[in-house]
Write a protein that holds these residues in place. Structure first.
Motif, PDB file in Angstrom:
ATOM      1  N   MET A   1       0.838  -1.174   0.000  1.00 37.19           N
ATOM      2  CA  MET A   1       0.000   0.000   0.000  1.00 37.19           C
ATOM      3  C   MET A   1       0.883   1.237   0.000  1.00 37.19           C
ATOM      4  N   PHE A   2       0.483   2.170  -0.782  1.00 41.18           N
ATOM      5  CA  PHE A   2       1.214   3.418  -0.848  1.00 41.18           C
ATOM      6  C   PHE A   2       0.250   4.558  -0.587  1.00 41.18           C
ATOM      7  N   GLY A   3       0.776   5.662  -0.167  1.00 43.01           N
ATOM      8  CA  GLY A   3      -0.051   6.827   0.084  1.00 43.01           C
ATOM      9  C   GLY A   3       0.024   7.241   1.533  1.00 43.01           C
ATOM     10  N   SER A   4      -0.785   8.190   1.861  1.00 42.37           N
ATOM     11  CA  SER A   4      -0.807   8.763   3.193  1.00 42.37           C
ATOM     12  C   SER A   4      -1.319   7.758   4.223  1.00 42.37           C
ATOM     13  N   TYR A   5      -0.579   7.622   5.298  1.00 40.42           N
ATOM     14  CA  TYR A   5      -1.016   6.785   6.420  1.00 40.42           C
ATOM     15  C   TYR A   5      -2.406   7.217   6.872  1.00 40.42           C
ATOM     16  N   TRP A   6      -2.562   8.514   7.023  1.00 43.01           N
ATOM     17  CA  TRP A   6      -3.803   9.074   7.547  1.00 43.01           C
ATOM     18  C   TRP A   6      -4.987   8.714   6.652  1.00 43.01           C
ATOM     19  N   SER A   7      -4.822   8.889   5.349  1.00 41.45           N
ATOM     20  CA  SER A   7      -5.943   8.613   4.439  1.00 41.45           C
ATOM     21  C   SER A   7      -6.247   7.120   4.377  1.00 41.45           C
ATOM     22  N   GLN A   8      -5.235   6.280   4.493  1.00 41.99           N
ATOM     23  CA  GLN A   8      -5.480   4.836   4.481  1.00 41.99           C
ATOM     24  C   GLN A   8      -6.271   4.404   5.710  1.00 41.99           C
ATOM     25  N   VAL A   9      -5.843   4.850   6.877  1.00 41.88           N
ATOM     26  CA  VAL A   9      -6.546   4.482   8.107  1.00 41.88           C
ATOM     27  C   VAL A   9      -7.972   5.016   8.072  1.00 41.88           C
ATOM     28  N   LEU A  10      -8.125   6.256   7.673  1.00 45.34           N
ATOM     29  CA  LEU A  10      -9.445   6.871   7.643  1.00 45.34           C
ATOM     30  C   LEU A  10     -10.365   6.186   6.635  1.00 45.34           C
ATOM     31  N   SER A  11      -9.841   5.794   5.484  1.00 41.97           N
ATOM     32  CA  SER A  11     -10.692   5.147   4.480  1.00 41.97           C
ATOM     33  C   SER A  11     -11.209   3.800   4.980  1.00 41.97           C
ATOM     34  N   VAL A  12     -10.391   3.066   5.710  1.00 40.27           N
ATOM     35  CA  VAL A  12     -10.848   1.794   6.280  1.00 40.27           C
ATOM     36  C   VAL A  12     -11.860   2.059   7.389  1.00 40.27           C
ATOM     37  N   TRP A  13     -11.575   3.013   8.247  1.00 42.33           N
ATOM     38  CA  TRP A  13     -12.472   3.349   9.349  1.00 42.33           C
ATOM     39  C   TRP A  13     -13.855   3.745   8.824  1.00 42.33           C
ATOM     40  N   GLU A  14     -13.882   4.504   7.740  1.00 40.39           N
ATOM     41  CA  GLU A  14     -15.159   4.962   7.180  1.00 40.39           C
ATOM     42  C   GLU A  14     -15.982   3.821   6.588  1.00 40.39           C
ATOM     43  N   GLN A  15     -15.369   2.695   6.319  1.00 40.89           N
ATOM     44  CA  GLN A  15     -16.071   1.534   5.767  1.00 40.89           C
ATOM     45  C   GLN A  15     -16.562   0.572   6.849  1.00 40.89           C
ATOM     46  N   ARG A  16     -16.303   0.881   8.103  1.00 43.36           N
ATOM     47  CA  ARG A  16     -16.567  -0.065   9.188  1.00 43.36           C
ATOM     48  C   ARG A  16     -18.027  -0.487   9.289  1.00 43.36           C
ATOM     49  N   ASP A  17     -18.968   0.376   8.910  1.00 44.70           N
ATOM     50  CA  ASP A  17     -20.381   0.017   8.999  1.00 44.70           C
ATOM     51  C   ASP A  17     -20.881  -0.705   7.753  1.00 44.70           C
ATOM     52  N   LYS A  18     -20.158  -0.575   6.654  1.00 44.64           N
ATOM     53  CA  LYS A  18     -20.567  -1.205   5.397  1.00 44.64           C
ATOM     54  C   LYS A  18     -20.042  -2.627   5.270  1.00 44.64           C
ATOM     55  N   HIS A  19     -18.954  -2.901   5.931  1.00 44.01           N
ATOM     56  CA  HIS A  19     -18.309  -4.202   5.834  1.00 44.01           C
ATOM     57  C   HIS A  19     -18.066  -4.733   7.241  1.00 44.01           C
ATOM     58  N   LYS A  20     -18.016  -6.014   7.342  1.00 44.16           N
ATOM     59  CA  LYS A  20     -17.762  -6.626   8.641  1.00 44.16           C
ATOM     60  C   LYS A  20     -16.273  -6.475   8.957  1.00 44.16           C
ATOM     61  N   MET A  21     -15.959  -5.575   9.872  1.00 46.06           N
ATOM     62  CA  MET A  21     -14.571  -5.302  10.242  1.00 46.06           C
ATOM     63  C   MET A  21     -14.417  -5.348  11.752  1.00 46.06           C
ATOM     64  N   LEU A  22     -13.265  -5.767  12.166  1.00 43.38           N
ATOM     65  CA  LEU A  22     -12.935  -5.803  13.583  1.00 43.38           C
ATOM     66  C   LEU A  22     -11.703  -4.938  13.792  1.00 43.38           C
ATOM     67  N   PHE A  23     -11.808  -3.964  14.650  1.00 35.78           N
ATOM     68  CA  PHE A  23     -10.677  -3.108  14.980  1.00 35.78           C
ATOM     69  C   PHE A  23     -10.117  -3.546  16.324  1.00 35.78           C
ATOM     70  N   ILE A  24      -8.816  -3.760  16.350  1.00 35.76           N
ATOM     71  CA  ILE A  24      -8.143  -4.220  17.560  1.00 35.76           C
ATOM     72  C   ILE A  24      -7.022  -3.242  17.880  1.00 35.76           C
ATOM     73  N   ARG A  25      -6.934  -2.873  19.131  1.00 35.05           N
ATOM     74  CA  ARG A  25      -5.866  -1.972  19.555  1.00 35.05           C
ATOM     75  C   ARG A  25      -4.675  -2.781  20.074  1.00 35.05           C
ATOM     76  N   TYR A  26      -3.489  -2.319  19.745  1.00 38.68           N
ATOM     77  CA  TYR A  26      -2.271  -2.979  20.214  1.00 38.68           C
ATOM     78  C   TYR A  26      -2.251  -3.028  21.741  1.00 38.68           C
ATOM     79  N   GLU A  27      -2.697  -1.958  22.356  1.00 33.37           N
ATOM     80  CA  GLU A  27      -2.725  -1.896  23.816  1.00 33.37           C
ATOM     81  C   GLU A  27      -3.552  -3.037  24.402  1.00 33.37           C
TER      82      GLU A  27
END
Length: 124
Positions: A1-27
């Motif tokens: 993947m290439f491009g802005s870290y910020w835009s990549q994370v945000l684009s996935v986050w914005e899809q969270r309700d449309k697709h079955k996604m699980l977000f896990i924190r390292y902490e």
């Protein structure tokens, strides 16, 4: 993947309700890896027998992954004769505080608020 870290994370986050996604924190993984393994298994509709949990926790622990060539990019680092930063550092929550100056941390926080502020994406 290439491009802005910020835009990549945000684009996935914005899809969270449309697709079955699980977000896990390292902490959360550092705090209770077994609980996160159970959470992922449930998300995937899989059953992890409790007797397998100690083996999985050992295998997926940071210390184990750090020495695993499939995870740590040892081959890539070898191509540069060790003249690049390791892919995996200490694996300590908050470890960025020793790798970044206070000015860098503040600039990162400002950028994080700017890029993620209205999206409801929170890392804290």
């Amino acid at each position: 993947m290439f491009g802005s870290y910020w835009s990549q994370v945000l684009s996935v986050w914005e899809q969270r309700d449309k697709h079955k996604m699980l977000f896990i924190r390292y902490e959360d993984m550092k705090e209770d890896l077994a609980a996160v393994i159970r959470q992922v298994a449930e998300f995937l509709g899989k059953n992890v027998p409790e007797e397998e949990m100690p083996r999985l926790v050992r295998h997926l622990s940071f210390d184990s992954l750090k020495v695993n060539p499939a995870f740590n990019n040892a081959d890539l680092i070898a191509k540069f004769n060790g003249h690049c930063n390791p892919f995996v550092r200490e694996g300590i929550v908050g470890g960025h505080k020793t790798a970044m100056t206070s000015e860098m941390i503040e600039r990162f926080k400002i950028m994080k608020r700017k890029m993620f502020g209205d999206a409801g994406l929170c890392f804290d």
